[in-house]
Design a protein around this motif. Sequence first.
Motif, short mmCIF file in Angstrom:
data_model
loop_
_atom_site.label_atom_id
_atom_site.label_comp_id
_atom_site.label_asym_id
_atom_site.label_seq_id
_atom_site.Cartn_x
_atom_site.Cartn_y
_atom_site.Cartn_z
N ILE A 108 6.70 -45.05 10.20
CA ILE A 108 6.96 -43.62 10.01
C ILE A 108 5.86 -42.79 10.68
CG2 ILE A 108 7.12 -41.78 8.30
CD1 ILE A 108 9.55 -43.56 8.47
N LEU A 109 4.61 -43.19 10.50
CA LEU A 109 3.51 -42.44 11.11
C LEU A 109 3.58 -42.50 12.64
CD1 LEU A 109 0.54 -43.40 8.74
CD2 LEU A 109 1.76 -41.21 8.86
N SER A 110 3.94 -43.66 13.18
CA SER A 110 4.08 -43.77 14.64
C SER A 110 5.22 -42.89 15.14
CB SER A 110 4.35 -45.23 15.03
OG SER A 110 3.25 -46.05 14.69
N PHE A 111 6.29 -42.85 14.38
CA PHE A 111 7.44 -42.00 14.72
C PHE A 111 7.02 -40.53 14.75
CE2 PHE A 111 11.16 -39.50 13.64
CZ PHE A 111 12.18 -40.07 14.38
N PHE A 112 6.33 -40.09 13.71
CA PHE A 112 5.90 -38.69 13.65
C PHE A 112 4.87 -38.37 14.74
CE2 PHE A 112 6.86 -38.76 8.83
CZ PHE A 112 8.20 -38.50 9.09
N ALA A 113 4.00 -39.33 15.03
CA ALA A 113 2.99 -39.11 16.08
C ALA A 113 3.67 -38.88 17.43
CB ALA A 113 2.04 -40.30 16.16
N LEU A 114 4.74 -39.62 17.69
CA LEU A 114 5.46 -39.45 18.94
C LEU A 114 6.16 -38.10 18.97
CD1 LEU A 114 6.00 -40.89 21.58
CD2 LEU A 114 8.02 -41.93 20.56
N LEU A 115 6.73 -37.70 17.85
CA LEU A 115 7.34 -36.37 17.78
C LEU A 115 6.31 -35.27 18.01
CD1 LEU A 115 9.78 -36.50 14.71
CD2 LEU A 115 10.36 -36.58 17.13
N ARG A 116 5.09 -35.52 17.55
CA ARG A 116 4.02 -34.53 17.69
C ARG A 116 3.39 -34.57 19.08
NH1 ARG A 116 -0.41 -34.00 12.91
NH2 ARG A 116 -1.09 -36.02 13.71
N LYS A 117 3.91 -35.42 19.94
CA LYS A 117 3.44 -35.53 21.33
C LYS A 117 1.96 -35.89 21.40
CE LYS A 117 6.89 -32.18 22.87
NZ LYS A 117 7.15 -30.84 23.41
N ASP A 136 -0.34 -27.85 33.99
CA ASP A 136 -0.24 -26.59 33.26
C ASP A 136 1.14 -26.43 32.63
OD1 ASP A 136 -2.82 -25.97 33.94
OD2 ASP A 136 -2.29 -24.58 35.55
N ILE A 137 2.18 -26.79 33.38
CA ILE A 137 3.55 -26.65 32.87
C ILE A 137 3.78 -27.58 31.68
CG2 ILE A 137 5.99 -27.01 33.41
CD1 ILE A 137 5.32 -26.15 36.30
N LEU A 138 3.38 -28.84 31.83
CA LEU A 138 3.61 -29.80 30.75
C LEU A 138 2.79 -29.46 29.51
CD1 LEU A 138 3.76 -33.14 32.78
CD2 LEU A 138 5.67 -31.88 31.78
N GLN A 139 1.57 -29.00 29.72
CA GLN A 139 0.75 -28.61 28.58
C GLN A 139 1.35 -27.41 27.85
OE1 GLN A 139 -3.21 -28.16 30.31
NE2 GLN A 139 -3.83 -30.14 29.49
N SER A 140 1.97 -26.51 28.61
CA SER A 140 2.61 -25.35 27.98
C SER A 140 3.80 -25.77 27.12
CB SER A 140 3.07 -24.35 29.05
OG SER A 140 4.20 -24.82 29.76
N ARG A 141 4.33 -26.98 27.37
CA ARG A 141 5.43 -27.51 26.56
C ARG A 141 4.92 -28.40 25.42
NH1 ARG A 141 10.41 -26.93 29.09
NH2 ARG A 141 10.23 -25.29 30.65
N GLY A 142 3.61 -28.46 25.26
CA GLY A 142 3.05 -29.20 24.14
C GLY A 142 2.62 -30.62 24.43
N TYR A 143 2.71 -31.05 25.69
CA TYR A 143 2.32 -32.42 26.04
C TYR A 143 0.83 -32.50 26.36
CZ TYR A 143 7.32 -33.43 26.50
OH TYR A 143 8.65 -33.60 26.26
#
Length: 248
Positions: A108-117, A136-143
């Motif tokens: 579950i924690l691994s799943f949530f970590a992936l969702l949290r990028k 810059d573009i990818l960071q603006s999307r939360g990655y």
Amino acid sequence: MKILIVDDDRRMVKTIYDILKVKGYDPIIAYSGEEALTKVESEKPDCVLMDIKMPGINGVETLKTIKELSPDIPVLLMSAYVTEAQIGEAKQHGAYTVLNKPIDIQIILSFFALLRKEESILIVDDDPNFCRTLKDILQSRGYKVVTESDPDKVLGHMEQEYMLTVLLDLNLGNKDGLDVLRDIRAKYPSKPVVLVTGMKEDMTDVIDKGIKIGAYTYFYKPFAVESLIDSIKGISIKKLQSLLGEPF
């Protein structure tokens, strides 16, 4: 990241709540399907972890309504008695899967970590302007993004950080991009690698070789960033499915 925990077992809810809180998440609690629907509308959670068997509206019926209210919310169902029919029905209505109770909290924690990028995207390219713009573009999307121009340092980055995927340019000066791909494949056989190149007419055979070696997909520069992000989302979904026991 808000995670809605839905279960009429209050002790289990508290245990999961406490673990998520310690890990830096923002857990929300509901003890019934009816309460869950209210919380989905008022709290706008990023993910739902929900039991199937509850008094009143059960988990599958609640799932159906959640997907009507917020189609993009990832929902994980759980049950002490999981059948293939339950899994099939849950997936049919938009759940990622049905987990057996007691649930494996590390999954579950691994799943949530992936969702949290939390995993990084590694851009390997010797064009600093391309790297800077895409980062810059990818960071603006939360990655989270790491860039590298030296192909000999790629594996070093992958040893130090968890990488969701590698964006690999095929023209890297003194080293062939396919050789870098082979190096990655030798050490990380299942790591998704996306190939990029600016020479469409001359690279068809090279792209074909890259796909045979195991590249996930490819893009010709200049490419639509939204198409790349769709591919990254696809990689994330497949990895989420892999965490839940489905083949990647």
